[in-house]
Design a protein around this motif. Structure first.
Motif, PDB file in Angstrom:
ATOM      1  N   LYS A 286       0.826  -1.202   0.000  1.00 37.73           N
ATOM      2  CA  LYS A 286       0.000   0.000   0.000  1.00 37.73           C
ATOM      3  C   LYS A 286       0.863   1.255   0.000  1.00 37.73           C
ATOM      4  CE  LYS A 286      -4.109  -1.870   2.290  1.00 37.73           C
ATOM      5  NZ  LYS A 286      -5.015  -1.762   3.452  1.00 37.73           N
ATOM      6  N   ARG A 287       1.877   1.286   0.846  1.00 40.74           N
ATOM      7  CA  ARG A 287       2.734   2.474   0.927  1.00 40.74           C
ATOM      8  C   ARG A 287       3.530   2.671  -0.360  1.00 40.74           C
ATOM      9  NH1 ARG A 287       4.128   1.203   6.856  1.00 40.74           N
ATOM     10  NH2 ARG A 287       3.092   2.844   8.033  1.00 40.74           N
ATOM     11  N   ILE A 288       4.145   1.611  -0.846  1.00 37.33           N
ATOM     12  CA  ILE A 288       5.019   1.730  -2.020  1.00 37.33           C
ATOM     13  C   ILE A 288       4.203   2.049  -3.269  1.00 37.33           C
ATOM     14  CG2 ILE A 288       6.549   0.434  -3.557  1.00 37.33           C
ATOM     15  CD1 ILE A 288       7.570  -1.004  -1.005  1.00 37.33           C
ATOM     16  N   PHE A 289       3.068   1.369  -3.459  1.00 39.51           N
ATOM     17  CA  PHE A 289       2.253   1.632  -4.644  1.00 39.51           C
ATOM     18  C   PHE A 289       1.715   3.059  -4.641  1.00 39.51           C
ATOM     19  CE2 PHE A 289      -1.804   1.727  -6.945  1.00 39.51           C
ATOM     20  CZ  PHE A 289      -1.350   1.348  -8.204  1.00 39.51           C
ATOM     21  N   THR A 290       1.293   3.535  -3.460  1.00 39.67           N
ATOM     22  CA  THR A 290       0.789   4.907  -3.372  1.00 39.67           C
ATOM     23  C   THR A 290       1.878   5.908  -3.714  1.00 39.67           C
ATOM     24  OG1 THR A 290      -0.809   4.268  -1.655  1.00 39.67           O
ATOM     25  CG2 THR A 290      -0.319   6.609  -1.870  1.00 39.67           C
ATOM     26  N   MET A 291       3.078   5.722  -3.167  1.00 42.50           N
ATOM     27  CA  MET A 291       4.195   6.611  -3.492  1.00 42.50           C
ATOM     28  C   MET A 291       4.506   6.561  -4.980  1.00 42.50           C
ATOM     29  SD  MET A 291       7.073   6.532  -0.457  1.00 42.50           S
ATOM     30  CE  MET A 291       7.147   4.757  -0.249  1.00 42.50           C
ATOM     31  N   TYR A 292       4.494   5.364  -5.539  1.00 44.83           N
ATOM     32  CA  TYR A 292       4.803   5.192  -6.955  1.00 44.83           C
ATOM     33  C   TYR A 292       3.757   5.891  -7.830  1.00 44.83           C
ATOM     34  CZ  TYR A 292       6.071   2.841 -11.319  1.00 44.83           C
ATOM     35  OH  TYR A 292       6.468   2.574 -12.601  1.00 44.83           O
ATOM     36  N   ALA A 293       2.472   5.696  -7.515  1.00 41.24           N
ATOM     37  CA  ALA A 293       1.403   6.314  -8.300  1.00 41.24           C
ATOM     38  C   ALA A 293       1.474   7.835  -8.233  1.00 41.24           C
ATOM     39  CB  ALA A 293       0.040   5.824  -7.809  1.00 41.24           C
ATOM     40  N   LEU A 294       1.743   8.370  -7.049  1.00 43.53           N
ATOM     41  CA  LEU A 294       1.861   9.816  -6.903  1.00 43.53           C
ATOM     42  C   LEU A 294       3.054  10.367  -7.679  1.00 43.53           C
ATOM     43  CD1 LEU A 294       1.075  10.159  -3.086  1.00 43.53           C
ATOM     44  CD2 LEU A 294      -0.255  11.196  -4.930  1.00 43.53           C
ATOM     45  N   THR A 295       4.163   9.653  -7.636  1.00 39.85           N
ATOM     46  CA  THR A 295       5.407  10.134  -8.244  1.00 39.85           C
ATOM     47  C   THR A 295       5.415  10.013  -9.753  1.00 39.85           C
ATOM     48  OG1 THR A 295       6.566   9.404  -6.238  1.00 39.85           O
ATOM     49  CG2 THR A 295       7.924   9.914  -8.155  1.00 39.85           C
ATOM     50  N   VAL A 296       4.818   8.944 -10.278  1.00 41.71           N
ATOM     51  CA  VAL A 296       4.905   8.635 -11.704  1.00 41.71           C
ATOM     52  C   VAL A 296       3.705   9.159 -12.498  1.00 41.71           C
ATOM     53  CG1 VAL A 296       4.971   6.726 -13.361  1.00 41.71           C
ATOM     54  CG2 VAL A 296       6.328   6.613 -11.283  1.00 41.71           C
ATOM     55  N   LEU A 297       2.522   9.161 -11.877  1.00 42.54           N
ATOM     56  CA  LEU A 297       1.309   9.425 -12.637  1.00 42.54           C
ATOM     57  C   LEU A 297       0.472  10.591 -12.110  1.00 42.54           C
ATOM     58  CD1 LEU A 297      -0.460   8.352 -14.989  1.00 42.54           C
ATOM     59  CD2 LEU A 297      -1.613   6.888 -13.302  1.00 42.54           C
ATOM     60  N   LEU A 298       0.213  10.624 -10.815  1.00 37.83           N
ATOM     61  CA  LEU A 298      -0.757  11.575 -10.275  1.00 37.83           C
ATOM     62  C   LEU A 298      -0.182  12.962 -10.011  1.00 37.83           C
ATOM     63  CD1 LEU A 298      -2.628   9.250  -7.746  1.00 37.83           C
ATOM     64  CD2 LEU A 298      -3.263   9.817 -10.098  1.00 37.83           C
ATOM     65  N   CYS A 299       0.958  13.012  -9.349  1.00 32.35           N
ATOM     66  CA  CYS A 299       1.558  14.304  -8.969  1.00 32.35           C
ATOM     67  C   CYS A 299       3.051  14.339  -9.265  1.00 32.35           C
ATOM     68  CB  CYS A 299       1.329  14.577  -7.482  1.00 32.35           C
ATOM     69  SG  CYS A 299      -0.401  14.682  -6.994  1.00 32.35           S
ATOM     70  N   PRO A 300       3.476  13.971 -10.462  1.00 33.66           N
ATOM     71  CA  PRO A 300       4.914  13.992 -10.756  1.00 33.66           C
ATOM     72  C   PRO A 300       5.489  15.398 -10.662  1.00 33.66           C
ATOM     73  CG  PRO A 300       3.642  13.703 -12.770  1.00 33.66           C
ATOM     74  CD  PRO A 300       2.685  13.563 -11.638  1.00 33.66           C
TER      75      PRO A 300
ATOM     76  N   SER B 146       9.488  17.696 -10.657  1.00 34.36           N
ATOM     77  CA  SER B 146      10.696  17.799 -11.484  1.00 34.36           C
ATOM     78  C   SER B 146      11.824  16.928 -10.951  1.00 34.36           C
ATOM     79  CB  SER B 146      11.167  19.258 -11.530  1.00 34.36           C
ATOM     80  OG  SER B 146      11.462  19.722 -10.218  1.00 34.36           O
ATOM     81  N   HIS B 147      11.611  16.277  -9.796  1.00 32.63           N
ATOM     82  CA  HIS B 147      12.711  15.589  -9.131  1.00 32.63           C
ATOM     83  C   HIS B 147      12.820  14.100  -9.460  1.00 32.63           C
ATOM     84  CE1 HIS B 147      13.028  19.285  -6.925  1.00 32.63           C
ATOM     85  NE2 HIS B 147      11.812  19.152  -6.430  1.00 32.63           N
ATOM     86  N   GLY B 148      11.726  13.473  -9.884  1.00 35.41           N
ATOM     87  CA  GLY B 148      11.785  12.048 -10.190  1.00 35.41           C
ATOM     88  C   GLY B 148      11.920  11.174  -8.963  1.00 35.41           C
ATOM     89  N   ALA B 149      11.520  11.692  -7.815  1.00 39.31           N
ATOM     90  CA  ALA B 149      11.567  10.938  -6.568  1.00 39.31           C
ATOM     91  C   ALA B 149      10.301  11.205  -5.779  1.00 39.31           C
ATOM     92  CB  ALA B 149      12.799  11.322  -5.743  1.00 39.31           C
ATOM     93  N   ALA B 150       9.971  10.298  -4.864  1.00 37.07           N
ATOM     94  CA  ALA B 150       8.768  10.446  -4.051  1.00 37.07           C
ATOM     95  C   ALA B 150       8.862  11.709  -3.201  1.00 37.07           C
ATOM     96  CB  ALA B 150       8.593   9.220  -3.162  1.00 37.07           C
TER      97      ALA B 150
ATOM     98  N   LEU C 187       0.755   8.195   4.376  1.00 34.98           N
ATOM     99  CA  LEU C 187       1.204   6.806   4.433  1.00 34.98           C
ATOM    100  C   LEU C 187       1.332   6.290   5.856  1.00 34.98           C
ATOM    101  CD1 LEU C 187       4.125   7.172   1.846  1.00 34.98           C
ATOM    102  CD2 LEU C 187       1.771   6.475   1.364  1.00 34.98           C
ATOM    103  N   GLU C 188       1.169   7.171   6.834  1.00 35.98           N
ATOM    104  CA  GLU C 188       1.402   6.800   8.229  1.00 35.98           C
ATOM    105  C   GLU C 188       0.524   5.625   8.648  1.00 35.98           C
ATOM    106  OE1 GLU C 188       2.117   9.040  12.497  1.00 35.98           O
ATOM    107  OE2 GLU C 188       1.212  10.127  10.818  1.00 35.98           O
ATOM    108  N   ASP C 189      -0.757   5.665   8.276  1.00 36.08           N
ATOM    109  CA  ASP C 189      -1.664   4.558   8.554  1.00 36.08           C
ATOM    110  C   ASP C 189      -2.197   4.053   7.214  1.00 36.08           C
ATOM    111  OD1 ASP C 189      -3.551   2.751   9.319  1.00 36.08           O
ATOM    112  OD2 ASP C 189      -4.759   4.130  10.516  1.00 36.08           O
ATOM    113  N   PRO C 190      -1.627   2.966   6.682  1.00 37.55           N
ATOM    114  CA  PRO C 190      -2.033   2.476   5.362  1.00 37.55           C
ATOM    115  C   PRO C 190      -3.521   2.185   5.244  1.00 37.55           C
ATOM    116  CG  PRO C 190       0.004   1.415   6.052  1.00 37.55           C
ATOM    117  CD  PRO C 190      -0.511   2.178   7.238  1.00 37.55           C
TER     118      PRO C 190
END
Length: 335
Positions: free
Chosen positions: A138-152, A154-158, A166-169
């Motif tokens: 849950k944590r990793i997929f959410t970070m990935y979706a935000l970084t790659v698709l939803l809220c990318p 200029s840094h290319g990192a979460a 993410l504190e409480d999945p």
């Protein structure tokens, strides 16, 4: 030439990478994504961003009103509801504030074994494997979706700005992702138009799809499917771009006629709307938004979660009172 160079913006939106990752997500992992309201993202079908259209829309985007305003007279204000109709991600609920949690940031950096301060796109992508499950997925997929698709960005990192969700999945799905996506898109366009950066951040594909949904053509097969993310394939997006273009250098658009908002996924539902007992929060929210004026949508987004919480508390108290009689143990009669 200056205008042509301006169209060559940079972006960290990685459609092809996200689609490749989605293809290896297991059924169990998809269920976890569904529990957060993020499963429809896995249905992404477009792997190429129409950069000319994006540049044109960003150039003709009015930041204060959050509206696309084209030279041909087309004007439409984008709301979180529009984002929801395209992506199907959570609309309404808790605000995703941009705030940092140093303790959680250190924990994530340590657990994900990232080389820098924040997990990169590639590091997160490598972690999404068939064996990843539970809260870790849950944590990793959410970070990935935000970084790659939803809220990318200029840094290319979460971005650590989003770590607090993410504190409480178990509570990730209770946050208002649609407003966060729109806020990021508008802020990115604002910075780009001001000349502060050559990077266009945010979900640029959704911006494009919202515009394309208004174009009156015979390209898109007739379907009322929601959300719309699964029907916009790479081929359909490319054909819309080709037909709407008015210049040889693919910098000017607006050739096709447009539909009324009531004929798009973003208008109020014309048929008699209804909601049934057992409807999900998402169904109830869509029903409510479909029957109130657009200017009151934000009020619905703010108040509906509070109303639902109050109703659930009242229902629970009522059930407790009524169920007590089943908990009484009958005393045998004395002989």
């Amino acid at each position: 030439m200056a205008e042509q160079a301006r169209a060559d913006f940079a972006t960290k939106l990685s459609l092809r990478k996200f689609m490749a990752t989605a293809q290896r997500v297991t059924l169990d992992q998809r269920q976890l994504a569904r529990s957060m309201g993020l499963d429809h993202l896995l249905d992404l079908k477009c792997d190429t961003l129409p950069r000319g259209v994006v540049h044109y829309l960003a150039s003709n985007f009015d930041v204060p009103s959050r509206a696309i305003e084209l030279p041909n007279g087309f004007k439409f204000t984008i709301t979180p509801y529009c984002i929801h109709q395209v992506l199907g991600i959570p609309l309404g609920g808790r605000t995703i504030e941009k705030k940092q949690n140093p303790a959680l940031r250190s924990l994530i950096a340590q657990q994900k074994k990232c080389k820098g301060n924040y997990p990169t796109i590639n590091e997160l992508d490598n972690l999404i494997q068939p064996g990843l499950d539970g809260d870790s997925f849950k944590r990793i997929f959410t970070m990935y979706a935000l970084t790659v698709l939803l809220c990318p960005s200029s840094h290319g990192a979460a971005s650590p700005d989003y770590y607090h969700i993410l504190e409480d999945p178990e509570q990730i799905g209770s946050f208002d992702f649609c407003t966060a996506v729109l806020d990021k898109l508008v802020a990115s366009i604002d910075s780009y138009k001001a000349g502060a950066t050559t990077v266009l951040g945010g979900d640029l594909l959704t911006l494009t799809i919202i515009y394309f949904e208004f174009l009156d053509t015979d390209i898109m097969p007739v379907t009322s499917k929601r959300p719309r993310i699964s029907v916009w394939t790479s081929e359909i997006v490319a054909e819309y771009e080709r037909r709407d273009c008015t210049s040889s250098d693919k910098l000017l658009y607006g050739r096709l006629p447009t539909k009324r908002v009531s004929e798009t996924p973003f208008g109020q539902i014309n048929r008699q709307p209804k909601v049934t007992l057992g409807a999900s929060y998402d169904e109830l929210l869509q029903f409510t938004l479909s029957i109130v004026p657009e200017e009151n949508h934000q009020m619905v987004l703010d108040e509906l979660p509070k109303i639902m919480h109050s109703m659930q508390s009242e229902l629970f108290d009522s059930m407790q009172n009524r169920l007590r009689r089943f908990l009484v143990v009958a005393t045998p009669a004395c002989k």
